[in-house]
Design an enzyme around this catalytic site. Structure first.
Site, short mmCIF file in Angstrom:
data_model
loop_
_atom_site.label_atom_id
_atom_site.label_comp_id
_atom_site.label_asym_id
_atom_site.label_seq_id
_atom_site.Cartn_x
_atom_site.Cartn_y
_atom_site.Cartn_z
N PRO A 159 28.76 52.45 50.66
CA PRO A 159 28.99 53.71 49.95
C PRO A 159 30.48 54.00 49.77
CG PRO A 159 28.09 54.10 52.14
CD PRO A 159 28.05 52.63 51.92
N GLU A 183 26.76 51.05 61.36
CA GLU A 183 27.87 51.77 60.73
C GLU A 183 28.67 50.86 59.80
OE1 GLU A 183 27.91 55.13 61.09
OE2 GLU A 183 26.08 54.59 62.20
N ARG A 204 19.21 39.61 34.97
CA ARG A 204 18.55 39.85 33.68
C ARG A 204 19.49 39.62 32.50
NH1 ARG A 204 19.81 44.76 31.33
NH2 ARG A 204 17.97 44.80 30.00
N ASP A 216 20.55 48.38 25.23
CA ASP A 216 20.40 48.92 26.58
C ASP A 216 21.16 50.23 26.72
OD1 ASP A 216 19.00 46.65 27.30
OD2 ASP A 216 20.66 45.77 28.44
C1 JA5 Z 1 24.80 51.68 52.94
C2 JA5 Z 1 25.36 49.87 56.82
O1 JA5 Z 1 25.95 53.00 47.21
C3 JA5 Z 1 24.88 53.27 48.06
C4 JA5 Z 1 24.98 52.48 49.31
C5 JA5 Z 1 24.68 52.90 50.58
C6 JA5 Z 1 24.89 51.89 51.56
C7 JA5 Z 1 25.33 50.71 51.04
S1 JA5 Z 1 25.51 50.85 49.32
N1 JA5 Z 1 25.52 49.81 52.00
C8 JA5 Z 1 25.21 50.39 53.19
C9 JA5 Z 1 25.35 49.75 54.48
O2 JA5 Z 1 25.07 50.47 55.58
O3 JA5 Z 1 25.73 48.62 54.56
#
Ligand code: JA5
Length: 278
Positions: free
Chosen positions: A122, A149, A191, A206
């Site tokens: 994120p 985490e 795709r 698209d």
């Molecule tokens: C959580 C250990 O863009 C939304 C996302 C949430 C999230 C992503 S991508 N990767 C992880 C993660 O949590 O690796």
């Protein structure tokens, strides 16, 4: 194209072998390898995480496990699946094997021969349709799935010696790991590989390809539960239909994603439709 995924939940990636991606695999366009990170754990408990330096909740994924995993997957020396569709590019001379080309330090910039490493987080840059389009031309993409985490940042920093690294987000929300984000990103990329979308002429219509959201679509019957298909779609006038579809796309974009309009070239006619604003 070859895709590799490193994860502690390999079964989460089973959908990669279904439907569209499964067809691409059968056609020999795509090869997929899914690798259990615990295969690189060295202790008897196969541990992949540890408590965070500086304190705080949760656990962080260990660099001594991720480092060798990403080294092996970059080198294509993992056991299991043969690297079928990626073998041709392994035969190709590297740029610094070619006479007259001087090897340069690997931190002097990005080496376009390196595989792409995508790390969903994120905290990454937003993944876009433009990324999907660009990455559909890659020969080898590796996905690193975090859990807990996340992964010790030095893993990502060090991987830049063997990969072109991209930390990307698929949206502003929290997931429990990167696996579902990998499914999203992989589908968006695959795709777009020529030959994967059977009966489609192009991707020019698209959503996002012209910077606008797509408007509504209709099929038979002409009246359903008292709701009529817009009559313009029966006019047989292709120019009129195209104009109506453009208007619908403009109005929907204005209603739900107005910020997208800042990056779209609007004709005076487009602008008039938006000003009449419905
Ligand atoms: C959580 C250990 O863009 C939304 C996302 C949430 C999230 C992503 S991508 N990767 C992880 C993660 O949590 O690796």
């Amino acid at each position: 194209m070859r895709l590799d995924v490193v994860t502690i939940f390999p079964e989460y990636l089973d959908p990669l072998r279904h439907a569209l991606l499964g067809k691409a695999i059968e056609q020999g366009i795509l090869t997929v390898g899914v690798h259990d990170l615990r295969g690189w754990a060295t202790d008897v408990h196969k541990s992949v995480d540890d408590s965070p330096y500086g304190g705080g909740p949760g656990m962080v994924m260990k660099p001594e496990v991720w480092g060798p995993a990403l080294d092996d997957v970059a080198a294509g020396t993992t056991e299991g699946q043969v690297l079928e569709s990626s073998l041709p590019h392994l035969d190709k001379p590297r740029h610094d094997d070619v006479e007259g080309v001087t090897a340069r330090a690997y931190d002097a910039g990005e080496d376009s021969d390196l595989p792409l490493l995508i790390v969903p987080t994120p905290a990454g840059k937003p993944f876009t349709q433009a990324d999907a389009q660009a990455w559909s031309n890659e020969e080898h993409i590796v996905f690193a799935c975090g859990r807990y985490e996340g992964i010790d940042q030095r893993v990502v920093d060090d991987a830049a010696q063997r990969y072109r690294v991209r930390e990307v987000s698929i949206g502003d929300y929290v997931l429990i790991g990167g696996e579902v984000a990998v499914l999203v990103i992989a589908e968006a990329i695959v795709r777009l590989i020529p030959g994967v979308l059977g009966n489609r002429r192009s991707h020019e219509e698209d959503s996002f390809s012209d910077g606008l959201l797509e408007g509504p679509s209709y099929t038979k019957p002409r009246v359903w539960r008292g709701l009529e298909v817009p009559p313009v779609l029966f006019s047989g006038n292709h120019a009129l239909v195209d104009r109506w579809r453009r208007d619908q796309a403009l109005l929907r974009t204005q209603a739900v994603r107005p910020e997208l309009l800042n990056h779209v070239a609007l004709t005076p006619q487009d602008q008039a439709v938006l000003d009449s604003g419905r």
